[in-house]
Design a protein around this motif. Structure first.
Motif: not given
Length: 138
Positions: A109-112, A130-133
């Motif tokens: 997951p990438i969090v910006w 949130n990329a994890s979603t």
């Protein structure tokens, strides 16, 4: 002149061998981009919006972003784990250092987050996804 019979043959001229290497790099990069398109399902890793490679509007035009600069880590240039899909709009913000992440592996997951040295708190340009979603195909 045929130099193959010499003790130390000359090999290919430099201009040809450089072009052969460049074509191979282009082929590897195209394969990596295809893998990234499939994995990320043509969705922006920052905003989550659907992307198209030929969209006129920069918020929906697909671009590939290398999580670490191609010149900084050239060995990662064709590694799909180091490339993500982003909109042209988000890509401009990333390259301007207004959006930052500490993640360099696209399989995680990438969090910006906004760089508040550039973008003032409360004046963010959009809400970050949130990329994890995002449902990714690995």
């Amino acid at each position: 002149m045929d130099t193959s019979g010499l003790k130390y043959p000359k090999g290919l001229p430099g201009i040809i061998s450089r072009r052969v290497r460049a074509v191979e790099q282009e082929r590897l990069l195209a394969a990596a981009y295809a893998a990234v398109n499939l994995r990320d399902q043509n969705r922006c890793a920052v905003t989550g919006v659907p992307l198209s490679p030929y969209a006129m509007h920069e918020k929906s035009r697909r671009e590939h972003h290398h999580l670490v600069g191609r010149r900084i880590k050239p060995e990662w240039r064709t590694d799909p784990r180091r490339i993500i899909l982003v909109s042209a709009y988000a890509h401009k913000l990333i390259t301007a250092n207004a959006l930052i992440t500490d993640q360099f592996d696209a399989q995680k997951p990438i969090v910006w987050r906004w760089n508040y040295k550039i973008v003032k708190p409360g004046e963010e340009l959009f809400r970050l996804s949130n990329a994890s979603t995002l449902q990714r195909k690995d």
